[in-house]
Design an enzyme around this catalytic site. Structure first.
Site, PDB file in Angstrom:
ATOM      1  N   HIS A 228      59.875  -7.655  -9.128  1.00  0.00           N
ATOM      2  CA  HIS A 228      60.096  -6.365  -9.816  1.00  0.00           C
ATOM      3  C   HIS A 228      59.152  -5.274  -9.288  1.00  0.00           C
ATOM      4  O   HIS A 228      58.695  -4.415 -10.051  1.00  0.00           O
ATOM      5  CB  HIS A 228      59.901  -6.510 -11.332  1.00  0.00           C
TER       6      HIS A 228
ATOM      7  N   ASN B 168      66.215  -8.188 -18.790  1.00  0.00           N
ATOM      8  CA  ASN B 168      66.975  -7.880 -17.578  1.00  0.00           C
ATOM      9  C   ASN B 168      68.321  -7.268 -17.944  1.00  0.00           C
ATOM     10  O   ASN B 168      68.686  -7.222 -19.116  1.00  0.00           O
ATOM     11  CB  ASN B 168      67.237  -9.169 -16.786  1.00  0.00           C
TER      12      ASN B 168
HETATM   13 FE1  HDE Z   1      59.372 -11.984 -15.067  1.00  0.00          FE
HETATM   14  N1  HDE Z   1      57.599 -11.597 -14.140  1.00  0.00           N
HETATM   15  N2  HDE Z   1      59.007 -13.960 -14.910  1.00  0.00           N
HETATM   16  N3  HDE Z   1      61.220 -12.407 -15.842  1.00  0.00           N
HETATM   17  N4  HDE Z   1      59.775 -10.044 -15.197  1.00  0.00           N
HETATM   18  C1  HDE Z   1      57.117 -10.387 -13.859  1.00  0.00           C
HETATM   19  O1  HDE Z   1      54.925  -9.743 -14.297  1.00  0.00           O
HETATM   20  C2  HDE Z   1      57.811 -14.509 -14.619  1.00  0.00           C
HETATM   21  C3  HDE Z   1      61.708 -13.642 -16.112  1.00  0.00           C
HETATM   22  C4  HDE Z   1      60.836  -9.464 -15.819  1.00  0.00           C
HETATM   23  O2  HDE Z   1      58.596  -3.551 -15.158  1.00  0.00           O
HETATM   24  C5  HDE Z   1      55.704 -10.423 -13.358  1.00  0.00           C
HETATM   25  O3  HDE Z   1      53.888  -7.772 -14.543  1.00  0.00           O
HETATM   26  C6  HDE Z   1      57.856 -15.947 -14.779  1.00  0.00           C
HETATM   27  C7  HDE Z   1      62.851 -13.559 -16.968  1.00  0.00           C
HETATM   28  C8  HDE Z   1      60.753  -8.031 -15.713  1.00  0.00           C
HETATM   29  O4  HDE Z   1      56.554  -4.311 -14.994  1.00  0.00           O
HETATM   30  C9  HDE Z   1      55.357 -11.912 -13.385  1.00  0.00           C
HETATM   31  C10 HDE Z   1      59.144 -16.225 -15.171  1.00  0.00           C
HETATM   32  C11 HDE Z   1      63.047 -12.221 -17.188  1.00  0.00           C
HETATM   33  C12 HDE Z   1      59.577  -7.790 -15.012  1.00  0.00           C
HETATM   34  C13 HDE Z   1      56.618 -12.509 -13.935  1.00  0.00           C
HETATM   35  C14 HDE Z   1      59.855 -14.981 -15.255  1.00  0.00           C
HETATM   36  C15 HDE Z   1      62.011 -11.526 -16.475  1.00  0.00           C
HETATM   37  C16 HDE Z   1      58.990  -9.058 -14.710  1.00  0.00           C
HETATM   38  C17 HDE Z   1      55.462  -9.718 -12.065  1.00  0.00           C
HETATM   39  C18 HDE Z   1      59.752 -17.575 -15.455  1.00  0.00           C
HETATM   40  C19 HDE Z   1      64.149 -11.558 -17.996  1.00  0.00           C
HETATM   41  C20 HDE Z   1      59.023  -6.439 -14.599  1.00  0.00           C
HETATM   42  C21 HDE Z   1      54.704  -8.465 -12.438  1.00  0.00           C
HETATM   43  C22 HDE Z   1      59.029 -18.355 -16.398  1.00  0.00           C
HETATM   44  C23 HDE Z   1      64.144 -11.936 -19.398  1.00  0.00           C
HETATM   45  C24 HDE Z   1      58.213  -5.810 -15.683  1.00  0.00           C
HETATM   46  C25 HDE Z   1      54.456  -8.568 -13.857  1.00  0.00           C
HETATM   47  C26 HDE Z   1      57.751  -4.445 -15.243  1.00  0.00           C
HETATM   48  C27 HDE Z   1      57.767  -9.212 -14.034  1.00  0.00           C
HETATM   49  C28 HDE Z   1      56.709 -13.816 -14.193  1.00  0.00           C
HETATM   50  C29 HDE Z   1      61.229 -14.893 -15.598  1.00  0.00           C
HETATM   51  C30 HDE Z   1      61.938 -10.097 -16.478  1.00  0.00           C
HETATM   52  C31 HDE Z   1      54.929 -12.528 -12.071  1.00  0.00           C
HETATM   53  C32 HDE Z   1      56.717 -16.907 -14.525  1.00  0.00           C
HETATM   54  C33 HDE Z   1      63.669 -14.737 -17.536  1.00  0.00           C
HETATM   55  C34 HDE Z   1      61.739  -7.004 -16.254  1.00  0.00           C
HETATM   56  O5  HDE Z   1      54.287 -12.172 -14.252  1.00  0.00           O
END
Ligand code: HDE
Length: 712
Positions: A91, A164
């Site tokens: 993202h 999302n």
């Molecule tokens: Fe994320 N995800 N994600 N994700 N995600 C990040 O956090 C992560 C997942 C989502 O505009 C990171 O600050 C793991 C699902 C958005 O700043 C990180 C898992 C969904 C954004 C991270 C998921 C998301 C992130 C990278 C599986 C939809 C952007 C930078 C367990 C429900 C937020 C940050 C923004 C961002 C980890 C799965 C949505 C690396 C470990 C499911 C919208 O922490």
């Protein structure tokens, strides 16, 4: 945006402004004195020293070597050298906006969360939309999932709903996330491709990981190329809990529904936009807010009573499953309006730190194993991205609710904690700050009192094992044209996969288990044999179609905020332009006048009309529809102008509404096109009405087969 020549600063005015997070509460404003406005201010160093010369380094003689003692130059260069921070691992490319959330009602039967109990209150929000795969500078319109993250600055603390634009996810357990991300990201040896999933490592992984089948078909659908960020649904994905004052918990799925409807680009358009306007989505969001077309979403929940947890033919804790709206309709709770652009991209959009673990009393987690892992990951990632554990003190992340505790020091600490006791309990500082017991209103946070009686075990629940029924439900629920787009997307992406065994595995072991016809069509496009049977037996499910999943059913029936290009050259019929503009304005839509160059055009009756841009400057992909006013001389010029002809053919190919007014009818011959329900020829009120009706349909789907013959 103002294009006025700026005034020369006259006075030394106050240097700070306040942040109105969509809220006019003056108490909040007075807390926020961090916005710096340099208007009328002297240029100074970071130590406050006024600078006399910002053009020349201190040197030993005008032609001599630079001197180390030049603290002004050293400070400036040192700061510059450290301007970049690590981009988000996923993202990375995003765009943000401020606004507010307002509850429709007092939903206290459902939750004790204050912001959902007071319909009179506007809760400030900051929203960040993003793509997932590409780096910060990648294109907006690539095929990808979009992040939809909302930070609610509630009176009881921050609530982050980090969702999302698709309701499910690729994997079921957090421990698989690094594998998935490594597979989808650009390949490690050459860092290709940027912003897309059409490559071997992605398809290798997903073809070996059947739990991804449902999310991958969403990613191959039109949902992955949204028309705009304003026209996307948002989903919390996981099941959460809402808890009311009596401690009763309900499972919920969170939904955002845009008032402008949900619709998408077409693939050729998306690809062209990625080159012609990398910033297409962020520009649209920015311009809409500046124009007062405030993007708006309805916030709603699907509610599942605690006792109904096991009444579905899937597990509600499984993040690869959605709950069809036909089974559990959405209960609307409130609306969100985005009404202010950030002042500073870095300070706000880049430094905002979301975490699904930021919740407030009245909201709680479920045991979804993906959500549980996310609760750890986000704070951890901010520590390396924002340089330490004090990121909550950055202006964009600071809760509006006051915060006091015994946490101290660390990198970049801003708060000056007074008092001696940085521990609890204490008797030196009167025992403050103290715990607050849970209460119906304004109490301390209390987790839902769920009973757990289990073995410590590494295992996936058997109830998570159906990977294909909902992928099939999605495919079967699509309209004909949406199904064709899905077939085309799989064929395109797998066509870019170099290893044949990966293509075969995806077709035979994944697609064949979703739908044999889908598999056969993709196989044909790849030159593979069509699979004869599924490898996994089809399960019986309670629903075979979910119309709520098709974007064909998600249009608002109006043309509010749509954009129409008017193509004109000298000799154009000025009255036709006026009539169109008036009609569009009445409908809440917008028009831009485009000429062969950026110079004004002269109307048939001799008036000079300034144009908004040249046809090359704002290509057809930037618009929803095209109008060509009559005027014999103008039409003659356009008929001989390759850019204008391409403009119309491209709009036709992208299935957009086109109106040829009066003499513009001639263009049908030059273009070798025939009128259809969206290619309207005529100069009367009926033609204008038909044009508006065609724009409201978003695309002329009945044209799609025919348009394939038009060169891209
Ligand atoms: Fe994320 N995800 N994600 N994700 N995600 C990040 O956090 C992560 C997942 C989502 O505009 C990171 O600050 C793991 C699902 C958005 O700043 C990180 C898992 C969904 C954004 C991270 C998921 C998301 C992130 C990278 C599986 C939809 C952007 C930078 C367990 C429900 C937020 C940050 C923004 C961002 C980890 C799965 C949505 C690396 C470990 C499911 C919208 O922490």
């Amino acid at each position: 945006m103002s294009t006025k020549k700026p005034d020369t600063p006259k006075s030394q005015m106050a240097g700070t402004d306040t942040l109105d997070r969509g809220n006019s509460n003056s108490k909040l404003k007075s807390l926020e004195t961090f916005r710096s406005d340099a208007t009328g201010q002297a240029l100074r160093t970071n130590q406050g020293v006024k600078i006399a010369d910002n053009q020349n380094t201190l040197k030993a003689g005008a032609r001599g070597p630079s001197l180390l003692e030049d603290f002004i130059m050293r400070e400036k260069i040192t700061h510059f050298d450290h301007e970049r921070i690590p981009e988000r691992i996923v993202h990375a490319r995003g765009v943000g906006a401020h606004g507010y959330f307002q509850s429709y009602d007092n939903h206290s039967a459902l939750t004790k969360a204050g912001f959902l109990r007071d319909p009179g209150k506007k809760t400030p929000v900051f929203v960040r939309f993003s793509t997932v795969q590409g780096p910060r500078g990648s294109g907006d319109t690539v095929r990808d999932v979009r992040g939809f993250a909302v930070k609610f600055f509630t009176d009881e603390g921050n609530f982050d709903l980090v969702g999302n634009n698709m309701p499910v996810f690729f994997i079921q357990d957090a421990i698989k996330f690094p594998d998935f991300v490594h597979a989808v990201k650009p390949e490690p040896h050459n860092e290709i491709p940027t912003g897309g999933s059409a490559h071997d490592t992605f398809w290798d992984f997903v073809s070996l990981q059947p739990e991804s089948a449902h999310m991958v078909i969403w990613a191959m659908s039109d949902r992955a190329i949204p028309k705009s960020l304003r026209a996307m649904q948002g989903f919390g994905v996981h099941t959460f809990r809402l808890i009311n004052a009596q401690g009763r918990s309900s499972f919920v799925k969170f939904h955002w529904r845009p008032t402008v409807g949900t619709c998408s680009l077409v693939w050729d358009e998306a690809q062209k936009l990625a080159g012609k306007d990398t910033d297409f989505h962020r520009r649209d969001l920015w311009e809409s807010i500046e124009a007062g077309d405030y993007p708006e979403w309805e916030f709603g929940v699907q509610i599942i009573a605690e006792e109904d947890e096991h009444n579905f033919d899937f597990d509600i804790l499984d993040p690869t499953k959605l709950i069809p709206e036909e089974l559990v309709p959405i209960t609307p709770l409130g609306k969100m309006v985005l009404n202010r652009n950030p002042d500073n991209y870095f300070a706000e959009t880049e430094q905002v730190a979301f975490c699904p673990g930021h919740i407030v009393p009245g909201i709680d987690f479920s045991n979804d194993p993906l959500l549980q892992g996310r609760l750890f990951s986000y704070t951890d990632t901010q520590i390396s991205r924002l340089g330490g554990p004090n990121f909550h003190e950055l202006p964009i992340n600071r809760p509006l609710a006051p915060f006091h505790n015994s946490q101290r020091d660390a990198m970049h600490r801003i708060t000056l904690d007074k008092g001696r006791a940085s521990y609890e309990p204490n008797s030196i500082d009167g025992g403050w700050p103290r715990e607050t017991p849970p209460a119906a209103e304004d109490g301390g946070f209390e987790s839902y009192n769920e009973r757990i009686d289990a073995h410590k075990i590494r295992q996936r629940s058997e109830s998570f094992s159906d990977h294909f029924s909902q992928a099939r439900l999605f495919y079967k629920s699509m309209s004909k044209h949406e199904q064709e787009h899905i077939i085309a997307a799989y064929s395109f992406e797998l066509g870019k996969v170099e290893r044949e065994w990966i293509r075969e595995r995806q077709v035979n072991e994944i697609l064949a288990n979703i739908d044999l016809q889908l598999a056969a069509r993709v196989a044909e496009n790849l030159g593979l044999a069509a699979p004869k049977k599924a490898t996994v037996a089809e399960r019986k499910t309670s629903l075979s179609r979910s119309p709520a999943l098709s974007q064909a059913n998600l249009l608002p029936g109006n043309i509010k905020t749509r954009k129409v290009a008017i193509l004109a050259a000298n000799g154009v019929d000025g009255a036709a332009i006026d009539a169109l503009k008036k009609a569009l304005k009445a409908e809440g839509a917008h028009a831009k006048l485009l000429g062969p160059t950026s110079a004004p055009v002269t109307t048939a009756d001799g008036k000079s009309l300034p144009v908004d841009a040249s046809m090359e400057g704002l290509p057809s992909v930037a618009f929803d529809a095209v109008f060509v006013p009559g005027g014999a001389q103008s039409i003659k010029a356009l008929s001989g102008n390759g850019v204008a002809l391409h403009y119309l053919l491209e709009a036709y190919k992208h299935l957009k509404a086109i109106a040829l007014h009066g003499d513009a009818r001639e263009l049908l011959h030059s273009l070798r096109l025939e009128a259809d329900e969206g290619l309207i020829v005529g100069a009367d009120a009926k033609a204008l009405k038909a044009f508006i009706a065609a724009i409201a349909q978003h695309r002329v789907w009945s044209r799609e087969e025919k348009a394939k013959a038009i060169p891209a």
